[in-house]
Design an enzyme around this catalytic site. Structure first.
Site, mmCIF file in Angstrom:
data_model
loop_
_atom_site.group_PDB
_atom_site.id
_atom_site.type_symbol
_atom_site.label_atom_id
_atom_site.label_comp_id
_atom_site.label_asym_id
_atom_site.label_seq_id
_atom_site.Cartn_x
_atom_site.Cartn_y
_atom_site.Cartn_z
ATOM 1 N N GLY A 73 0.821 -1.204 0.000
ATOM 2 C CA GLY A 73 0.000 0.000 0.000
ATOM 3 C C GLY A 73 0.854 1.253 0.000
ATOM 4 O O GLY A 73 0.526 2.250 -0.656
ATOM 5 N N SER A 74 1.954 1.220 0.724
ATOM 6 C CA SER A 74 2.836 2.390 0.787
ATOM 7 C C SER A 74 3.354 2.752 -0.601
ATOM 8 O O SER A 74 3.409 3.930 -0.974
ATOM 9 C CB SER A 74 4.023 2.120 1.718
ATOM 10 O OG SER A 74 3.581 1.849 3.029
ATOM 11 N N ASN A 154 -6.645 4.804 9.762
ATOM 12 C CA ASN A 154 -6.153 3.536 10.310
ATOM 13 C C ASN A 154 -6.109 3.504 11.837
ATOM 14 O O ASN A 154 -6.105 2.449 12.436
ATOM 15 C CB ASN A 154 -4.778 3.200 9.735
ATOM 16 C CG ASN A 154 -3.832 4.366 9.738
ATOM 17 O OD1 ASN A 154 -4.121 5.422 9.177
ATOM 18 N ND2 ASN A 154 -2.696 4.204 10.369
ATOM 19 N N GLN A 182 -7.584 0.989 4.430
ATOM 20 C CA GLN A 182 -8.419 0.505 5.534
ATOM 21 C C GLN A 182 -9.885 0.334 5.126
ATOM 22 O O GLN A 182 -10.685 -0.164 5.915
ATOM 23 C CB GLN A 182 -8.343 1.463 6.726
ATOM 24 C CG GLN A 182 -6.997 1.514 7.412
ATOM 25 C CD GLN A 182 -6.672 0.241 8.210
ATOM 26 O OE1 GLN A 182 -7.548 -0.526 8.593
ATOM 27 N NE2 GLN A 182 -5.390 0.022 8.447
ATOM 28 N N GLY A 203 -2.855 -5.671 0.248
ATOM 29 C CA GLY A 203 -3.316 -7.039 0.461
ATOM 30 C C GLY A 203 -3.469 -7.435 1.914
ATOM 31 O O GLY A 203 -4.503 -7.977 2.319
ATOM 32 N N THR A 240 9.690 -8.312 -11.691
ATOM 33 C CA THR A 240 8.950 -9.553 -11.905
ATOM 34 C C THR A 240 7.831 -9.674 -10.872
ATOM 35 O O THR A 240 8.045 -9.438 -9.685
ATOM 36 C CB THR A 240 9.916 -10.757 -11.811
ATOM 37 O OG1 THR A 240 10.926 -10.576 -12.806
ATOM 38 C CG2 THR A 240 9.192 -12.072 -12.050
ATOM 39 N N CYS A 328 3.371 1.331 13.193
ATOM 40 C CA CYS A 328 4.547 1.960 12.596
ATOM 41 C C CYS A 328 5.187 2.923 13.585
ATOM 42 O O CYS A 328 6.331 3.275 13.483
ATOM 43 C CB CYS A 328 4.165 2.747 11.355
ATOM 44 S SG CYS A 328 2.770 2.069 10.487
HETATM 45 C C1 LIG Z 1 -1.341 -0.221 6.345
HETATM 46 C C2 LIG Z 1 -1.634 1.074 5.679
HETATM 47 C C3 LIG Z 1 -0.830 1.555 4.640
HETATM 48 C C4 LIG Z 1 0.427 0.855 4.208
HETATM 49 O O1 LIG Z 1 0.180 -0.371 3.567
HETATM 50 P P1 LIG Z 1 1.413 -1.407 3.460
HETATM 51 O O2 LIG Z 1 0.926 -2.449 2.504
HETATM 52 O O3 LIG Z 1 1.628 -1.934 4.837
HETATM 53 O O4 LIG Z 1 2.563 -0.640 2.944
HETATM 54 C C5 LIG Z 1 -1.169 2.750 4.052
HETATM 55 N N1 LIG Z 1 -2.251 3.425 4.432
HETATM 56 C C6 LIG Z 1 -3.061 2.995 5.423
HETATM 57 C C7 LIG Z 1 -4.270 3.782 5.777
HETATM 58 C C8 LIG Z 1 -2.779 1.803 6.080
HETATM 59 O O5 LIG Z 1 -3.569 1.390 7.070
#
Ligand SMILES: *Cc1c(COP(=O)(O)O)cnc(C)c1O
Length: 384
Positions: A73-74, A154, A182, A203, A240, A328
């Site tokens: 997600g980051s 989050n 979220q 994921g 990949t 985090c």
């Molecule tokens: C967990 C989270 C992320 C980061 O996702 P990752 O796959 O862990 O990098 C970004 N934004 C929110 C709101 C999250 O809760």
């Protein structure tokens, strides 16, 4: 009797679903082909990636060509923001609107852009953790190239009026991105109906494995790559493909978006019992974030006179997994920027506890938390 485990930290990460696990197995060993290879071992992997892409697209109402797999997600947040910033600069637009309580993947990307000559406006959520569309509208300028506002927070679980914000951005011709990490699988999302230009998801927050995310980008926009190299993801994200994780995500997201309504009802009943029970049993606590406009599974409270970190340790001894601030941040001593942004003082922010439950929890889990948490609070208050 073996120690009981009550997992109540689903905003940090979730358990891999049985469906995702089963779907991944063939690709962990025998189906190891590279999706770019021409022989059938590779083509089978490519077909599995395509199927997962179709599932993700269907889950959020997107077209298949609008889905880009990333490593998390980051990464999706980073790419969305940097890509919009780059194309903004090409037409002299270097202003970005975001909020003060975004995930650090968004905030730290904006910090970096500030060093590159961009101007960032941070709208602040109200005391209940909500942002109003008017705040965003008032922050827009002629040189605004991007608005990025998270779908659901989050830490405190509050749900933002994303469809309204997206609509006003559309009216103003400004690109809109939302970090929906979220929200996907918890709130029905349709990127076309809700006129969302870009959306990030991850994921491991929806029962898929860690290490896979998605950036959705409306087909009108061509995202610029963050990772250069081969022509994977139509040249927008080299590297990949993580085939097993992508396949797992495809399986998990389909389950996550089907049956949202029943799951919401089930989780909501447990959450309300938990909140009411905690208020009955523990004096001097406050609920952080709006009571109703929040994710069904989120409970975030501040407990007067308590250090969140010490409480987490006592809870861990009872087999309860929870968090204080966000995972985090547990390595830093700073109080949560999210709690500070809604007006909490340092002590209230440090005395916070987040419990995030989901459909895997049971009523017995809630009873167990309602027994152990007040005991732990009493112990800590006696000590101080
Ligand atoms: C967990 C989270 C992320 C980061 O996702 P990752 O796959 O862990 O990098 C970004 N934004 C929110 C709101 C999250 O809760």
């Amino acid at each position: 009797m073996s120690k009981r485990l009550v997992y109540a930290d689903n905003a940090a990460t979730t358990r891999l679903s049985a469906a995702a696990y089963e779907a991944m197995l063939p690709f962990l060993r025998d189906g190891f082909g590279n999706p770019s290879s021409v022989y059938s071992l590779g083509r089978d992997a490519a077909k599995a990636v395509l199927e997962a892409r179709q599932r993700v697209a269907a889950a959020i109402g997107a077209d298949v060509q609008e889905i880009y797999f990333t490593s998390c997600g980051s990464e999706a947040d980073n790419q969305a923001i940097r890509s919009a910033a780059l194309s903004g600069a090409a037409s002299g637009k270097r202003h970005i609107v975001t909020s003060a309580f975004e995930h650090h993947a968004v905030l730290h990307t904006c910090d970096f852009l500030k060093t590159q000559g961009y101007d960032i406006t941070y709208v602040t959520p109200d005391r209940n953790g909500l942002i109003s569309p008017d705040q965003v509208r008032n922050a827009l300028r002629d040189d605004t190239c991007l608005v990025t506002i998270m779908y659901a927070n989050n830490e405190i679980g509050t749900i933002q009026p994303v469809p309204e914000i997206a609509a006003l951005c559309k009216e103003s011709g400004v690109t809109f991105h939302t970090d929906a990490v979220q929200a996907v699988g918890h709130i029905p999302i349709n990127v076309k109906q809700q006129v969302i230009d870009m959306l990030s998801l991850s994921g491991h927050k929806l029962h898929a494995p860690k290490g896979v995310g998605v950036l959705y980008v409306n087909r009108r926009i061509t995202p610029s790559p963050l990772i250069f190299g081969g022509s994977q993801e139509r040249g927008r994200r080299a590297g990949t493909e993580n085939v097993p994780a992508i396949v797992g995500l495809g399986a998990a997201i389909t389950d996550a978006v089907s049956g949202i309504d029943e799951r919401r009802q089930y989780v909501l009943a447990m959450r309300d019992k938990l909140i009411d029970g905690l208020f009955e049993r523990i004096p001097d606590i406050t609920l952080n974030g709006d009571r109703h406009t929040r994710l069904e599974g989120n409970v975030n409270i501040s407990i007067k006179g308590i250090e969140g970190e010490s409480l987490l340790m006592l809870l861990d001894m009872q087999g309860i997994c929870a968090s204080s601030g966000s995972a985090c941040e547990s390595s830093s001593l700073d109080p949560s920027h999210v709690l500070r942004s809604i007006g909490l003082d340092e002590a209230a922010a440090k005395g916070s506890l987040r419990l995030t439950i989901n459909e895997e929890n049971t009523d017995d889990d809630i009873d167990y938390i309602l027994e152990k948490l007040p005991e732990a609070v009493t112990r800590l208050r006696e000590l101080s």
